[in-house]
Enzyme design. Structure first.
Site, PDB file in Angstrom:
ATOM      1  CE  LYS A   1      -4.340   1.997   2.346  1.00  0.00           C
ATOM      2  NZ  LYS A   1      -5.116   1.953   1.010  1.00  0.00           N
TER       3      LYS A   1
HETATM    4  N1  PMP Z   1      -7.719  -2.049  -2.638  1.00  0.00           N
HETATM    5  C1  PMP Z   1      -7.144  -0.866  -2.655  1.00  0.00           C
HETATM    6  C2  PMP Z   1      -6.466  -0.371  -3.914  1.00  0.00           C
HETATM    7  C3  PMP Z   1      -7.156   0.057  -1.726  1.00  0.00           C
HETATM    8  O1  PMP Z   1      -6.635   1.329  -1.599  1.00  0.00           O
HETATM    9  C4  PMP Z   1      -7.830  -0.523  -0.446  1.00  0.00           C
HETATM   10  C5  PMP Z   1      -8.190   0.334   0.806  1.00  0.00           C
HETATM   11  N2  PMP Z   1      -7.029   0.294   1.825  1.00  0.00           N
HETATM   12  C6  PMP Z   1      -8.385  -1.780  -0.431  1.00  0.00           C
HETATM   13  C7  PMP Z   1      -8.403  -2.696  -1.449  1.00  0.00           C
HETATM   14  C8  PMP Z   1      -9.245  -2.433   0.626  1.00  0.00           C
HETATM   15  O2  PMP Z   1      -8.389  -2.723   1.804  1.00  0.00           O
HETATM   16  P1  PMP Z   1      -9.042  -2.490   3.354  1.00  0.00           P
HETATM   17  O3  PMP Z   1      -9.772  -3.544   3.384  1.00  0.00           O
HETATM   18  O4  PMP Z   1      -7.554  -3.281   3.902  1.00  0.00           O
HETATM   19  O5  PMP Z   1      -8.949  -1.307   3.567  1.00  0.00           O
END
Ligand code: PMP
Length: 305
Positions: free
Chosen positions: A158
């Site tokens: 991320k």
């Molecule tokens: N995909 C992307 C590209 C994201 O930015 C996010 C948000 N963090 C998610 C999926 C979902 O991840 P999470 O459930 O860990 O927030």
């Protein structure tokens, strides 16, 4: 509408006034996207405010940093404590938290060993994709932009730079009048939303795209897979071609910010009955039940503020 900001932020080891948490214009991250971050939510529960899967999120922060050799000069416990401190300092309970670690000022080369600066902000945030979307759903479109190929930029980190892709997908969707965009991977198969993972429902079972489809391994995705299986709902992780978006019985997006957002149409074609379906609503009930106390937290996901 003018943006309002919280009073306090955690920056490089201490709580300080929001306005003092600044970055130099020549910071590495500003030029090259060299930051890693998290999005975390806290919720009110009958037993007080909790941060949902705080440790899991911050572990992913360290994993994202590991991929890019970004040295975070704090421990996991210290970042967890910073998250708690910034919520308390702003008198928040239901909030969105944003830890970020970034290459700061200290060199202009791509491989420069700059110091790593770290901040954690927290603010109040409603439904990410707009008021009423959790109940009514959104209209989505498939983006003309593809996600990056797996041997180019790692989707499993991320990192700030990844969100150039997300911005293209999200901004194109908004420009065309859609609530959110869905991207295909470089294979041509379904990947994920601009900032959300995807679930399709076929005959009562949940189908979701695999981590090999250029997506972030979402913590909400993992939460829903776990909740579904614990409640007798089948979950299948598999490659999914685009046209199944049009053929599934139900479709929703999930993420920390988006929570569980139903999708009622894709590319102008109604999904199922064109409104949030029973499996989507069941998943919302199970997920939000964690915070009302209706769903028992058997996993230690609710970490007290
Ligand atoms: N995909 C992307 C590209 C994201 O930015 C996010 C948000 N963090 C998610 C999926 C979902 O991840 P999470 O459930 O860990 O927030």
């Amino acid at each position: 509408m003018a943006q309002t900001y919280p009073d306090q932020i955690w920056h490089n080891g201490r709580i300080k006034p929001w306005a003092e948490a600044t970055v130099h214009v020549m910071a590495h991250a500003l030029h090259y996207g060299s930051s890693v971050f998290e999005g975390i939510r806290s919720y009110d529960t009958p037993n007080g405010a909790v941060i949902f899967r705080l440790t899991e999120h911050n572990k992913r922060l360290f994993n994202s940093a590991k991929i890019y050799d970004i040295q975070i000069p704090y421990t996991l416990d210290e970042i967890n404590a910073a998250c708690r401190a910034v919520i308390k300092a702003n008198g928040l309970s239901k909030a969105y938290l944003r830890p970020v670690a970034y290459r700061g000022l200290g060199g202009f080369g791509l491989s420069a060993e700059t110091p790593t600066d770290v901040a954690v902000a927290a603010w109040q945030m409603g439904p990410y994709l707009g008021a009423g979307v959790l109940e009514q759903g959104i209209d989505a479109c498939v983006s003309s932009w593809q996600r990056f190929a797996p041997n180019t930029i790692p989707a499993g980190a991320k990192a700030g730079g990844n969100y150039l892709s997300g911005q293209l997908v999200a901004r194109e969707a908004r420009r065309l009048g859609f609530g959110e965009g869905i991207a295909l991977a470089s294979t041509g198969l379904l990947s994920e939303g601009a900032g959300e993972n995807l679930f399709l429902v076929f005959d009562g079972a949940l189908h979701t795209t695999p981590v090999s489809a250029a997506l972030l391994n979402g913590i909400t995705r993992n939460t829903l897979i776990t909740l579904a299986r614990a409640n007798g709902i089948e979950v299948v992780e598999r490659d999914i071609p685009r046209e199944y978006l049009y053929l599934c019985d139900e479709l929703f997006m999930c993420g920390t910010a988006a929570e569980i957002t139903p999708i009622r149409s894709v590319d102008g074609k109604p999904v199922g009955a064109g409104k949030p379906g029973p499996v989507t609503q069941r998943m919302q009930e199970l997920f939000f039940g964690l915070f009302s106390g209706k769903t028992k937290d058997q996993w230690g996901w609710l970490e007290p503020v």
